[in-house]
Design a protein around this motif. Structure first.
Motif, short mmCIF file in Angstrom:
data_model
loop_
_atom_site.label_atom_id
_atom_site.label_comp_id
_atom_site.label_asym_id
_atom_site.label_seq_id
_atom_site.Cartn_x
_atom_site.Cartn_y
_atom_site.Cartn_z
N TYR A 62 -9.58 -19.33 31.16
CA TYR A 62 -9.14 -18.12 30.47
C TYR A 62 -8.48 -17.13 31.44
O TYR A 62 -7.43 -16.56 31.14
CB TYR A 62 -10.31 -17.45 29.75
N ARG A 115 -1.55 -16.61 21.21
CA ARG A 115 -0.91 -15.40 21.74
C ARG A 115 0.36 -15.09 20.93
O ARG A 115 0.57 -13.96 20.50
CB ARG A 115 -0.58 -15.57 23.23
N ALA A 116 1.20 -16.09 20.73
CA ALA A 116 2.45 -15.88 20.00
C ALA A 116 2.18 -15.45 18.56
O ALA A 116 2.84 -14.54 18.03
CB ALA A 116 3.30 -17.16 20.02
N SER A 130 -5.51 -26.97 25.97
CA SER A 130 -6.07 -25.61 25.86
C SER A 130 -4.97 -24.58 26.03
O SER A 130 -4.89 -23.60 25.27
CB SER A 130 -7.15 -25.38 26.91
N THR A 131 -4.10 -24.78 27.01
CA THR A 131 -3.00 -23.85 27.26
C THR A 131 -2.05 -23.79 26.06
O THR A 131 -1.60 -22.72 25.66
CB THR A 131 -2.24 -24.23 28.54
N ALA A 132 -1.77 -24.94 25.46
CA ALA A 132 -0.90 -24.97 24.27
C ALA A 132 -1.54 -24.20 23.12
O ALA A 132 -0.86 -23.42 22.43
CB ALA A 132 -0.62 -26.41 23.86
N PHE A 170 -5.09 -18.18 32.43
CA PHE A 170 -4.11 -17.98 31.36
C PHE A 170 -3.65 -16.52 31.31
O PHE A 170 -2.59 -16.23 30.77
CB PHE A 170 -4.72 -18.39 30.01
N LEU A 172 -1.33 -7.61 24.47
CA LEU A 172 -0.09 -8.19 23.98
C LEU A 172 1.01 -7.14 23.98
O LEU A 172 0.78 -5.99 23.60
CB LEU A 172 -0.29 -8.74 22.56
N LEU A 182 -3.85 -21.78 23.33
CA LEU A 182 -3.89 -20.35 23.67
C LEU A 182 -2.50 -19.71 23.58
O LEU A 182 -2.36 -18.57 23.13
CB LEU A 182 -4.50 -20.14 25.06
N SER A 183 -1.47 -20.45 24.00
CA SER A 183 -0.10 -19.94 23.91
C SER A 183 0.28 -19.70 22.45
O SER A 183 0.91 -18.69 22.11
CB SER A 183 0.88 -20.91 24.56
N TYR A 184 -0.09 -20.63 21.61
CA TYR A 184 0.17 -20.50 20.17
C TYR A 184 -0.57 -19.27 19.62
O TYR A 184 0.01 -18.49 18.85
CB TYR A 184 -0.29 -21.78 19.47
N GLN A 220 1.04 -11.86 18.52
CA GLN A 220 2.19 -10.98 18.76
C GLN A 220 3.04 -10.86 17.50
O GLN A 220 3.49 -9.76 17.15
CB GLN A 220 3.04 -11.51 19.92
#
Length: 167
Positions: free
Chosen positions: A140, A114-115, A106-108, A143, A165, A110-112, A118
């Protein structure tokens, strides 16, 4: 298993795997008395259409195994009708295979997201969940998402989250 994950836009041949990940997550939730998605929402035809449209992204682990999926969209008139188009990205249908639970999928994803948001120059990443899903809400919030509001749509209440962001 090294748990090395890469996240990428899904390819057409992955549509059936995406549908199976969504069905597995839906069944797991239903078995726990927390049914979420309708069959139509995660059926092969809908998933195929959304994959062709470039909306689905997959987290891929060792051996090219799909560990998790999500939809990344630039509009959400259903849950966020007041949001000006072109200002936010929205995460939907975040699901992780049970074999990959608690391994950072999930973190991977969500990080993707977000990036990617951005890179597109958007001001916010937004998502929603059923308001009584405390574990999901903790994920959530952990994160970095902040609760924006709780809205009632039909018979359910949804917690809406946003992540500002940096420009």
């Amino acid at each position: 298993m090294s748990n090395a994950l890469r996240v990428q836009q899904a390819r057409l041949p992955e549509a059936s795997v995406i549908a199976s990940v969504l069905h597995e997550a839906a069944q797991w939730l239903a078995d726990d008395g927390r049914a979420l998605w309708s069959g139509a929402e995660i059926g092969h035809e809908r998933v195929l259409r959304d994959t062709v449209a470039g909306l689905f992204h997959v987290a891929v682990g060792d051996g090219d195994q799909v560990a998790g999926v999500m939809k990344f969209e630039l509009a959400d008139a259903h849950f966020w009708p007041e949001i000006e188009p072109g200002t936010s990205a929205f995460v939907h249908k975040l699901a992780v295979r049970r074999a990959w639970a608690k391994k950072g999928v999930s973190t991977a994803l969500l990080s993707y997201a977000r990036a990617r948001a951005q890179q597109l120059g958007l001001a916010h990443l937004r998502l929603d969940c059923v308001a009584d899903r405390q574990g999901l809400r903790q994920l959530y919030e952990g994160f970095g998402f902040a609760l924006h509001s709780v809205v009632r749509i039909g018979a359910s209440s949804y917690a809406r989250y946003e992540l500002p962001l940096a420009p």
